[in-house]
Design a protein around this motif. Sequence first.
Motif, PDB file in Angstrom:
ATOM      1  N   ILE A 160       0.847  -1.174   0.041  1.00  0.00           N
ATOM      2  CA  ILE A 160      -0.083   0.046  -0.053  1.00  0.00           C
ATOM      3  C   ILE A 160       0.767   1.281   0.140  1.00  0.00           C
ATOM      4  CG2 ILE A 160      -1.735   1.246   1.509  1.00  0.00           C
ATOM      5  CD1 ILE A 160      -3.012  -0.732   0.029  1.00  0.00           C
ATOM      6  N   GLY A 161       1.954   1.261   0.733  1.00  0.00           N
ATOM      7  CA  GLY A 161       2.799   2.450   0.903  1.00  0.00           C
ATOM      8  C   GLY A 161       3.587   2.654  -0.596  1.00  0.00           C
ATOM      9  N   GLN A 162       3.774   1.582  -0.969  1.00  0.00           N
ATOM     10  CA  GLN A 162       4.489   1.641  -2.523  1.00  0.00           C
ATOM     11  C   GLN A 162       3.490   2.523  -3.539  1.00  0.00           C
ATOM     12  OE1 GLN A 162       5.817  -2.500  -2.829  1.00  0.00           O
ATOM     13  NE2 GLN A 162       7.947  -1.799  -2.829  1.00  0.00           N
ATOM     14  N   ILE A 163       2.348   1.859  -3.576  1.00  0.00           N
ATOM     15  CA  ILE A 163       1.411   2.363  -4.478  1.00  0.00           C
ATOM     16  C   ILE A 163       1.148   4.016  -4.061  1.00  0.00           C
ATOM     17  CG2 ILE A 163      -1.121   2.454  -4.861  1.00  0.00           C
ATOM     18  CD1 ILE A 163      -1.088  -0.545  -4.523  1.00  0.00           C
ATOM     19  N   ALA A 164       1.270   4.332  -2.870  1.00  0.00           N
ATOM     20  CA  ALA A 164       1.044   5.618  -2.542  1.00  0.00           C
ATOM     21  C   ALA A 164       2.247   6.344  -2.934  1.00  0.00           C
ATOM     22  CB  ALA A 164       0.621   5.863  -0.887  1.00  0.00           C
ATOM     23  N   ASP A 165       3.557   5.851  -2.746  1.00  0.00           N
ATOM     24  CA  ASP A 165       4.797   6.499  -3.481  1.00  0.00           C
ATOM     25  C   ASP A 165       4.648   6.723  -4.587  1.00  0.00           C
ATOM     26  OD1 ASP A 165       5.626   6.343  -0.805  1.00  0.00           O
ATOM     27  OD2 ASP A 165       6.926   4.643  -1.014  1.00  0.00           O
ATOM     28  N   SER A 166       3.882   5.771  -5.534  1.00  0.00           N
ATOM     29  CA  SER A 166       3.945   6.068  -6.960  1.00  0.00           C
ATOM     30  C   SER A 166       2.967   7.110  -7.425  1.00  0.00           C
ATOM     31  CB  SER A 166       3.565   4.650  -7.552  1.00  0.00           C
ATOM     32  OG  SER A 166       2.350   4.493  -7.674  1.00  0.00           O
ATOM     33  N   LEU A 167       2.125   7.528  -6.800  1.00  0.00           N
ATOM     34  CA  LEU A 167       1.107   8.705  -7.153  1.00  0.00           C
ATOM     35  C   LEU A 167       1.530  10.274  -6.985  1.00  0.00           C
ATOM     36  CD1 LEU A 167      -1.866   7.093  -5.518  1.00  0.00           C
ATOM     37  CD2 LEU A 167      -1.278   6.792  -7.913  1.00  0.00           C
ATOM     38  N   LYS A 223       3.454   5.517   6.808  1.00  0.00           N
ATOM     39  CA  LYS A 223       5.008   5.329   6.328  1.00  0.00           C
ATOM     40  C   LYS A 223       5.359   6.189   5.092  1.00  0.00           C
ATOM     41  CE  LYS A 223       8.936   2.860   6.395  1.00  0.00           C
ATOM     42  NZ  LYS A 223       9.527   3.198   5.245  1.00  0.00           N
ATOM     43  N   HIS A 224       4.204   6.351   3.992  1.00  0.00           N
ATOM     44  CA  HIS A 224       4.357   7.044   2.939  1.00  0.00           C
ATOM     45  C   HIS A 224       4.682   8.342   3.455  1.00  0.00           C
ATOM     46  CE1 HIS A 224       3.302   9.320  -0.766  1.00  0.00           C
ATOM     47  NE2 HIS A 224       2.360   9.828   0.002  1.00  0.00           N
ATOM     48  N   GLN A 225       3.650   9.089   4.261  1.00  0.00           N
ATOM     49  CA  GLN A 225       3.663  10.429   4.582  1.00  0.00           C
ATOM     50  C   GLN A 225       5.198  10.707   5.414  1.00  0.00           C
ATOM     51  OE1 GLN A 225       0.956  12.651   7.494  1.00  0.00           O
ATOM     52  NE2 GLN A 225      -0.222  12.476   5.698  1.00  0.00           N
ATOM     53  N   VAL A 226       5.458   9.814   6.231  1.00  0.00           N
ATOM     54  CA  VAL A 226       6.632  10.087   7.070  1.00  0.00           C
ATOM     55  C   VAL A 226       7.614  10.372   6.280  1.00  0.00           C
ATOM     56  CG1 VAL A 226       8.081   9.214   9.063  1.00  0.00           C
ATOM     57  CG2 VAL A 226       5.603   9.150   9.182  1.00  0.00           C
ATOM     58  N   ASP A 227       7.917   9.195   5.384  1.00  0.00           N
ATOM     59  CA  ASP A 227       9.155   9.072   4.611  1.00  0.00           C
ATOM     60  C   ASP A 227       9.287  10.393   3.583  1.00  0.00           C
ATOM     61  OD1 ASP A 227       9.877   6.704   5.499  1.00  0.00           O
ATOM     62  OD2 ASP A 227       9.299   5.542   3.866  1.00  0.00           O
ATOM     63  N   ALA A 228       7.998  10.876   2.876  1.00  0.00           N
ATOM     64  CA  ALA A 228       7.945  11.905   2.206  1.00  0.00           C
ATOM     65  C   ALA A 228       8.367  13.342   2.979  1.00  0.00           C
ATOM     66  CB  ALA A 228       6.708  12.216   1.553  1.00  0.00           C
ATOM     67  N   MET A 229       8.070  13.370   4.260  1.00  0.00           N
ATOM     68  CA  MET A 229       8.125  14.381   5.051  1.00  0.00           C
ATOM     69  C   MET A 229       9.864  14.465   5.369  1.00  0.00           C
ATOM     70  SD  MET A 229       5.069  14.055   7.816  1.00  0.00           S
ATOM     71  CE  MET A 229       5.646  15.586   8.750  1.00  0.00           C
ATOM     72  N   LYS A 230      10.552  13.382   5.438  1.00  0.00           N
ATOM     73  CA  LYS A 230      11.839  13.177   5.786  1.00  0.00           C
ATOM     74  C   LYS A 230      12.635  13.884   4.585  1.00  0.00           C
ATOM     75  CE  LYS A 230      11.782   9.579   9.330  1.00  0.00           C
ATOM     76  NZ  LYS A 230      12.121   8.017   9.376  1.00  0.00           N
ATOM     77  N   ARG A 231      11.868  13.479   3.531  1.00  0.00           N
ATOM     78  CA  ARG A 231      12.773  13.807   2.257  1.00  0.00           C
ATOM     79  C   ARG A 231      12.538  15.487   1.924  1.00  0.00           C
ATOM     80  NH1 ARG A 231      10.373   9.023   0.306  1.00  0.00           N
ATOM     81  NH2 ARG A 231       8.731  10.371  -0.790  1.00  0.00           N
ATOM     82  N   GLY A 232      11.598  15.943   2.702  1.00  0.00           N
ATOM     83  CA  GLY A 232      11.155  17.361   2.334  1.00  0.00           C
ATOM     84  C   GLY A 232      10.321  17.594   1.253  1.00  0.00           C
TER      85      GLY A 232
END
Length: 361
Positions: A160-167, A223-232
């Motif tokens: 699910i996180g990977q699909i969110a990352d792709s959008l 997880k998708h949101q936290v990882d994106a926030m860490k990347r800025g």
Amino acid sequence: MTTDTLNKVQDTEALVNDTRKAKLLSTEVEHIDITSFDARPIIDAMGKMSFTSRDTARAADLYNQMLSDPECSVILVVAGSTSAGGCMDLYTELVKNNMVDAIVATGATIVDMDFFEALGHKHYQALEIPDDDTLRSLYIDRIYDTYIDEVALQDCDHTIGQIADSLEPRPYSSREFIKEMGKWLADGNAKKTNSLVQTAYEHDVPIFCPAFVDSSAGFGLVKHQVDAMKRGGHYMVLDAIADFRELTDIKIKAGTTGLLMIGGGVPKNFTQDTVVCAEILGHDDVEVHKYAIQITVADVRDGACSSSTLQEAASWGKVSTALEQMVFAEATSVLPLIASDAYHRGAWKNRDKRRFAKLFA
């Protein structure tokens, strides 16, 4: 699969042993096939009985009326764990045979159960239920008498996180995100090809999960949101208001509607509320839900949404009391009979496909 699944790593020292786990996860739940038996004779016989049998037969009759009414669009509403318990293929069969036009469900039904099995994972019969702390040490999750391998469930979270990352990072209704899940499966990633998520995607039947993150999907999306926030960077988000608006758009477009409700909770109230929302938007001519069936074991004495009767919903201007039926039964015991009866009576063969997902293309 690796332990790179939301950083939830098994405590290997706490495992009793792999053999013990394999034994407990050895008997798969087999999902019932409503096309393989004809429930019409037993439904006819139950109609001549009393108590829950007669209620079940009347519910079957109402479902057939929905399918026979050329103006009626059918909304399937699912809460609880019937998919894990053996009704997963039943719901898919309803979509394949044009017996439902839209779906409102819990995130657990769509993600933890259906999408989970589409990834090749299984649910298992709990033929033996040891101490639940022992199950925890084995990373086995329990739903009453059904087991899920927690490691496999983490794989679902991760996907699910990977699909969110792709959008594209923007707001999505749950319908939009579940459509992306169906597309991902249809693009060759499914291990089980007749999942509800993929079948609904292929038949333009929209699925809504108004409390989507209250499920395994929530872990992957956090997880998708936290990882994106860490990347800025930016991230996709779920828009619950869009869910309500889109389902209300379907109600307005559909006109006459019938509800086949399994359980209660948020999906039930969310679907019924579309009538009130349409009125607030100025559609004074919107019809209440003409037909309604609810299968539940919830006790009406607690005053909760899950247990509120369809007659009570009429006081809110949501459903008609003329064509409604409460069935107080555990759903896996009566739903296969109702669905098989409707399948074999065949009213679905003459229905026009609504393809409501195309409203949002």
